[in-house]
Write a protein that holds these residues in place. Sequence first.
Motif: not given
Length: 137
Positions: A8-12, A17-22, A24-37
């Motif tokens: 799997x590919x993810x970001x930290x 601190x991993x973002x756990x983009x893979x 299911x609960x995170x894959x449905x969330x907008x990237x704006x909520x998971x990743x800061x500008x």
Amino acid sequence: MYSFLEELIDLCDERGVLKFLFLPQNSQESSRGLLKAKESFIVCTIKRTSDGAYNSVTSLLSSVDPAVLETLQTQIDNLEKTRLKQLHIVESRMATSEEINAQALSTKTTKKRKKVTHANAPDEEVQRHTGDRKSRN
């Protein structure tokens, strides 16, 4: 039964601190909520075994602080513990469900047997009484 991606590919973030983009609960969330500008991220690969177990995490950036790598691995270890707990809960529920179904089936079979017994008993009694009358006449 289930097919798992083995990598799997993810970001930290820079602290590891991993973002756990893979998940299911995170894959449905907008990237704006998971990743800061304007935040920097490190791309990581997470290895899984064929049965779905989380095995290891590797940074794709070559010069990463060992403390960040340790933080990454700790998160993967915790993720695996959570997966095992959830798997145990599901297996327990399935076993309980199977026991309930077997018990219900056993009860239905017993009730059917009782019905047959009760249905035959009055007929035999009627035949005995009828037979008695015939022999008297």
